[in-house]
Motif scaffolding. Structure first.
Motif, PDB file in Angstrom:
ATOM      1  N   PRO A 133      53.371  39.233  25.421  1.00  0.00           N
ATOM      2  CA  PRO A 133      52.193  39.994  25.856  1.00  0.00           C
ATOM      3  C   PRO A 133      51.193  39.095  26.574  1.00  0.00           C
ATOM      4  O   PRO A 133      51.073  37.909  26.272  1.00  0.00           O
ATOM      5  N   VAL A 134      50.498  39.702  27.502  1.00  0.00           N
ATOM      6  CA  VAL A 134      49.485  38.971  28.268  1.00  0.00           C
ATOM      7  C   VAL A 134      48.249  38.800  27.395  1.00  0.00           C
ATOM      8  O   VAL A 134      47.861  39.719  26.674  1.00  0.00           O
ATOM      9  N   VAL A 135      47.603  37.648  27.494  1.00  0.00           N
ATOM     10  CA  VAL A 135      46.406  37.410  26.681  1.00  0.00           C
ATOM     11  C   VAL A 135      45.184  37.949  27.419  1.00  0.00           C
ATOM     12  O   VAL A 135      44.984  37.649  28.605  1.00  0.00           O
ATOM     13  N   HIS A 136      44.401  38.745  26.747  1.00  0.00           N
ATOM     14  CA  HIS A 136      43.160  39.284  27.312  1.00  0.00           C
ATOM     15  C   HIS A 136      42.204  38.119  27.531  1.00  0.00           C
ATOM     16  O   HIS A 136      41.853  37.394  26.600  1.00  0.00           O
ATOM     17  N   THR A 137      41.816  37.906  28.778  1.00  0.00           N
ATOM     18  CA  THR A 137      41.063  36.693  29.131  1.00  0.00           C
ATOM     19  C   THR A 137      39.743  37.056  29.793  1.00  0.00           C
ATOM     20  O   THR A 137      39.637  38.071  30.487  1.00  0.00           O
ATOM     21  N   VAL A 138      38.763  36.223  29.566  1.00  0.00           N
ATOM     22  CA  VAL A 138      37.472  36.384  30.239  1.00  0.00           C
ATOM     23  C   VAL A 138      37.522  35.529  31.508  1.00  0.00           C
ATOM     24  O   VAL A 138      37.742  34.323  31.440  1.00  0.00           O
ATOM     25  N   TYR A 139      37.352  36.191  32.652  1.00  0.00           N
ATOM     26  CA  TYR A 139      37.413  35.500  33.939  1.00  0.00           C
ATOM     27  C   TYR A 139      36.018  35.434  34.566  1.00  0.00           C
ATOM     28  O   TYR A 139      35.169  36.306  34.332  1.00  0.00           O
ATOM     29  N   THR A 140      35.829  34.414  35.362  1.00  0.00           N
ATOM     30  CA  THR A 140      34.665  34.354  36.245  1.00  0.00           C
ATOM     31  C   THR A 140      35.210  34.519  37.658  1.00  0.00           C
ATOM     32  O   THR A 140      36.419  34.386  37.876  1.00  0.00           O
ATOM     33  N   PRO A 141      34.355  34.790  38.647  1.00  0.00           N
ATOM     34  CA  PRO A 141      34.876  34.904  40.027  1.00  0.00           C
ATOM     35  C   PRO A 141      35.672  33.673  40.445  1.00  0.00           C
ATOM     36  O   PRO A 141      36.665  33.779  41.152  1.00  0.00           O
ATOM     37  N   LYS A 142      35.256  32.502  39.971  1.00  0.00           N
ATOM     38  CA  LYS A 142      35.966  31.276  40.368  1.00  0.00           C
ATOM     39  C   LYS A 142      37.336  31.183  39.699  1.00  0.00           C
ATOM     40  O   LYS A 142      38.314  30.772  40.320  1.00  0.00           O
ATOM     41  N   THR A 143      37.398  31.549  38.425  1.00  0.00           N
ATOM     42  CA  THR A 143      38.689  31.422  37.717  1.00  0.00           C
ATOM     43  C   THR A 143      39.623  32.565  38.071  1.00  0.00           C
ATOM     44  O   THR A 143      40.837  32.451  37.894  1.00  0.00           O
ATOM     45  N   LEU A 144      39.069  33.662  38.598  1.00  0.00           N
ATOM     46  CA  LEU A 144      39.915  34.796  38.989  1.00  0.00           C
ATOM     47  C   LEU A 144      40.570  34.555  40.351  1.00  0.00           C
ATOM     48  O   LEU A 144      41.674  35.025  40.619  1.00  0.00           O
ATOM     49  N   ALA A 145      39.878  33.804  41.196  1.00  0.00           N
ATOM     50  CA  ALA A 145      40.307  33.635  42.590  1.00  0.00           C
ATOM     51  C   ALA A 145      41.752  33.148  42.769  1.00  0.00           C
ATOM     52  O   ALA A 145      42.465  33.628  43.648  1.00  0.00           O
ATOM     53  N   PRO A 146      42.251  32.208  41.953  1.00  0.00           N
ATOM     54  CA  PRO A 146      43.621  31.721  42.186  1.00  0.00           C
ATOM     55  C   PRO A 146      44.706  32.785  41.984  1.00  0.00           C
ATOM     56  O   PRO A 146      45.828  32.635  42.446  1.00  0.00           O
ATOM     57  N   PHE A 147      44.355  33.884  41.295  1.00  0.00           N
ATOM     58  CA  PHE A 147      45.381  34.897  40.973  1.00  0.00           C
ATOM     59  C   PHE A 147      45.521  35.887  42.137  1.00  0.00           C
ATOM     60  O   PHE A 147      45.265  37.090  42.020  1.00  0.00           O
ATOM     61  N   ASN A 148      45.946  35.319  43.263  1.00  0.00           N
ATOM     62  CA  ASN A 148      46.066  36.142  44.464  1.00  0.00           C
ATOM     63  C   ASN A 148      47.515  36.316  44.898  1.00  0.00           C
ATOM     64  O   ASN A 148      47.799  36.770  46.001  1.00  0.00           O
ATOM     65  N   GLY A 149      48.426  35.899  44.050  1.00  0.00           N
ATOM     66  CA  GLY A 149      49.847  36.035  44.383  1.00  0.00           C
ATOM     67  C   GLY A 149      50.367  34.859  45.176  1.00  0.00           C
ATOM     68  O   GLY A 149      51.578  34.722  45.357  1.00  0.00           O
TER      69      GLY A 149
END
Lengths: 178, 534
Positions: free
Chosen positions: A68-84
């Motif tokens: 299962p995926v872990v529910h994570t708290v993201y910031t705009p900076k930490t979210l940015a790399p998840f672009n595929g």
């Protein structure tokens, strides 16, 4: 010259009978048949205790299931790399919630029509129905408060949120950068 | 070389081998359940919190489906969850049999129903203020059965007192639960040692072998005890069960709103905590029907309890799990056979053999007693054969032939209610490992459902799949969570929820609390979706 047919005859005879001093019923084939009968009888009366192949396959299949995926708290900076591209997963922020849209990679992943939204907060763009770069807020700036949206645009955004909630995995929340 | 040239011995052996292969081919049985189903017993959430495991649910109620809340009773154009009164209505397809040394008495529910109103009316008349709780200190018996349903039907809570022999322990349970009426079997309570709380306004004596044909005039014990107690108990009223049955008082008014009625308490359970205190928990109709409906959905359709089943509840009804299973059997329309209570002072196995049950509800200790057989070489061979059948996914014929029609055993892991921990039986006596379950199946030729229970949850929390015969060694395996609940484990000490290990938390319609309940049970989820206690 070696007579192979004679050797073959002798061999056949030795399989089914013995010309030695040993009794005639002792032969290789009989021994094999007796062993087989005893084994089959034993297994009929006492079924095997070892786990059968089906169980082993089922167990391996169960072990191979994705964690299962872990529910994570993201910031705009930490979210940015998840672009595929930088990271194989494709995540998207909608109303401060982060959805895993990897299943819709053809839309949101690299090369897709909405790839601008990958790894970003897509709220304003979804509200206005625009996929332009200027709908996105810089990742070093505070999260878009969605000021200035009309009632129709807010409704549109809520519809999009329902769509994402029903179709994709809610895997985190989006908070301000530290 | 042709067949006729072969020596006779070789020909014979070849024929025998072929015959054996044919026998194995034609007698081959598919396993009772496909192995893939055994390794996929839970529906697991795709997302988890950092300090928790994924939330596990039953495959019957996967995510996006609602958890089971009730019996789906048709009410005009709609369906409702129902309450204990609906369980009684569903039970009318079957009957109740009371079996004792003197014989067997079969009673229909319509006949028993006529006793409920007088009982409730009598109870209400014994309490000066409005009656809220009646404490039952009774073994499994017709009186217990009638009283608990009379209370449930008329909105009175029943306090399920454990059958403790230590009067000081019993006093503590009474003090914690504060009932208005105390009901017990004549001769089982020492009032010189028992301290009744101030809330108790009346005591009711029940004769030891009550049947519907019993009368006050024939029971000398009841008469003598009544007279003695009236002298010694002061202002506390003393009544007999016979008086209650003959009551002409008006029964209490029942809440007409069916939804509000489901939120009325039915059972109050008291239990000892690890700190030595007594805590109580109140279970409403909605908790019970949720647990009952979940039990009915949890077992495969072709194995479910039916009207042809004879269900024998052996274990004491003071435990809520046994009550839930009794209600489940009633809701399925099965025949209920009351033949006493196991545990404590021993049990009459001969009586059980006479009943010829198809389903029994028993404690671990009772199950182990039933499985006792003198060991011999022949028994060892039979066990080896039975274990082999189970390894291949089938059940063999039973080794103990006393219960030829027995097909399901419901048992559970429980903790004794005594505060005296030195008197508590060891874990081996009160629990079954995976290997023990295989042994029980081999000895009795019946499927076993082994449940994990908790005082704050109605019924079972997790239970083994009926058709799961796997040998997982000396592990206490409890199977997936029931369809009325969802569960997860949270980090505790060195155990991490991310590794599927930790303290077990549960929530759902059968749980007495809106949020996650900390069960205090430490365990892990297997890859198969089953819970194992560590």
């Amino acid at each position: 010259m070696v007579d192979f047919s004679q050797i073959k005859e002798l061999y056949k005879k030795s399989l089914y009978s013995s010309e030695d001093k040993t009794p005639a019923y002792i032969s290789t084939v009989n021994a094999l048949l007796i062993f087989t009968c005893v084994y089959l009888l034993y297994r009929t009366v006492f079924p095997s205790l070892s786990t059968n192949k089906e169980h082993i396959k089922a167990k391996e299949f169960a072990a191979s299931k994705a964690e299962p995926v872990v529910h994570t708290v993201y910031t705009p900076k930490t979210l940015a790399p998840f672009n595929g591209t930088d990271h194989p997963r494709v995540l998207m922020g909608v109303k401060r919630k982060v959805y895993d849209v990897s299943a819709g990679r053809s839309f949101y992943g690299p090369g897709g029509p909405y790839s601008n939204f990958a790894g970003r907060d897509a709220s304003r763009g979804l509200a206005k129905g625009s996929f332009d770069e200027d709908m996105l807020t810089d990742i070093n700036l505070p999260i878009d408060t969605l000021e200035g949206l009309t009632k129709e645009e807010i409704n549109a955004l809520n519809d999009w949120e329902s769509h994402f909630a029903g179709k994709y995995l809610l895997c985190g929340e989006l908070v301000e950068n530290d | 070389m042709s067949l006729s040239d072969l020596p006779p011995l070789t020909l014979g052996l070849a024929g025998l081998t072929t015959a054996l292969i044919a026998v194995r081919w034609f007698s081959h049985k598919y396993p009772d359940i496909h192995p893939v189903a055994l390794y996929h017993q839970s529906s697991i959430s795709p997302v988890r919190q950092p300090d928790e495991s994924a939330v596990h649910r039953s495959v019957v109620t996967p995510f996006t489906y609602p958890l089971i809340t009730g019996l789906d009773i048709r009410d005009g154009e709609t369906y409702r969850d129902g309450d204990v009164r609906d369980v009684w209505t569903l039970a009318k397809k079957g009957d109740v049999t009371v079996i004792d040394a003197s014989g067997k008495t079969i009673m229909q529910y319509d006949e028993l129903e006529t006793k409920l109103a007088p009982l409730a009316a009598a109870l209400a008349s014994y309490s000066p203020q409005s009656l809220s709780k009646v404490a039952l200190y009774l073994p499994n018996s017709l009186a217990n059965f009638l009283l608990s349903f009379a209370c449930a039907t008329y909105g009175i809570a029943t306090v399920l007192l454990p059958l403790l022999s230590d009067m000081s322990d019993l006093s503590k349970h009474l003090e914690a639960t504060q009932p208005e009426i105390f009901v017990y079997v004549v001769g089982t309570v020492d009032f010189t040692k028992l301290i009744l709380p101030a809330s108790v306004s009346a005591v009711v004596l029940v004769p030891a072998n009550f049947t519907l044909s019993s009368t006050n005039s024939t029971d000398k014990d009841v008469t003598e005890w009544t007279q003695q107690l009236k002298k010694s108990l002061g202002t506390v009223q003393v009544h007999t069960f016979f008086e209650m049955l003959e009551s002409t008082a008006v029964p209490p008014i029942v809440e007409s709103d069916k939804l509000k009625f489901t939120r009325m308490p039915v059972f109050v359970v008291s239990y000892a905590t690890s700190q030595g205190n007594i805590e109580t928990r109140s279970f409403h109709h909605r908790h019970l029907v949720s647990a009952v409906a979940a039990q009915m959905r949890a077992i495969p359709q072709h194995e479910k309890l039916q009207a042809s089943d004879v269900v024998v509840p052996l274990d004491s009804w003071h435990e809520l799990y046994n009550r839930i299973m009794l209600l489940t059997a009633m809701a399925s329309g099965s025949h209920i056979a009351i033949c006493g209570t196991s545990g404590g002072g021993g049990y009459d196995l001969d009586l059980l053999k006479r009943v010829d049950p198809t389903v029994i509800i028993a404690s671990v200790r009772t199950v182990k007693q039933i499985c006792e057989l003198k060991s011999s070489l022949f028994t060892s061979f039979k066990l080896m054969r039975a274990y082999g059948f189970q390894a291949q996914g089938n059940l063999s014929t039973p080794i103990i032939k006393s219960y030829p029609h027995l097909r399901i055993i419901y048992t559970h892991e429980n903790q004794p209610p005594s505060l005296d921990k030195s008197a508590a039986p060891t874990s081996a006596e009160t629990s079954l490992t995976s290997r023990d379950l295989i042994h029980v199946r081999a000895m009795l030729g019946a499927r076993v459902v082994y449940a994990l229970t908790h005082p704050k949850i109605a019924g079972a929390l997790c239970q083994t799949h009926l058709l799961d015969y796997r040998d997982l060694g000396n592990v206490r395996l409890f199977g997936p969570v029931l369809p009325c609940l969802e569960a997860m484990v949270r980090d505790i000490e060195t155990l991490k929820g991310g590794n599927r290990q930790g303290g077990l938390f549960v929530r759902g319609p059968a749980a007495t609390g809106p949020d996650w309940i900390d069960t205090g049970i430490v365990g892990e989820w297997g890859e198969d979706g089953c819970f194992r206690e560590l």
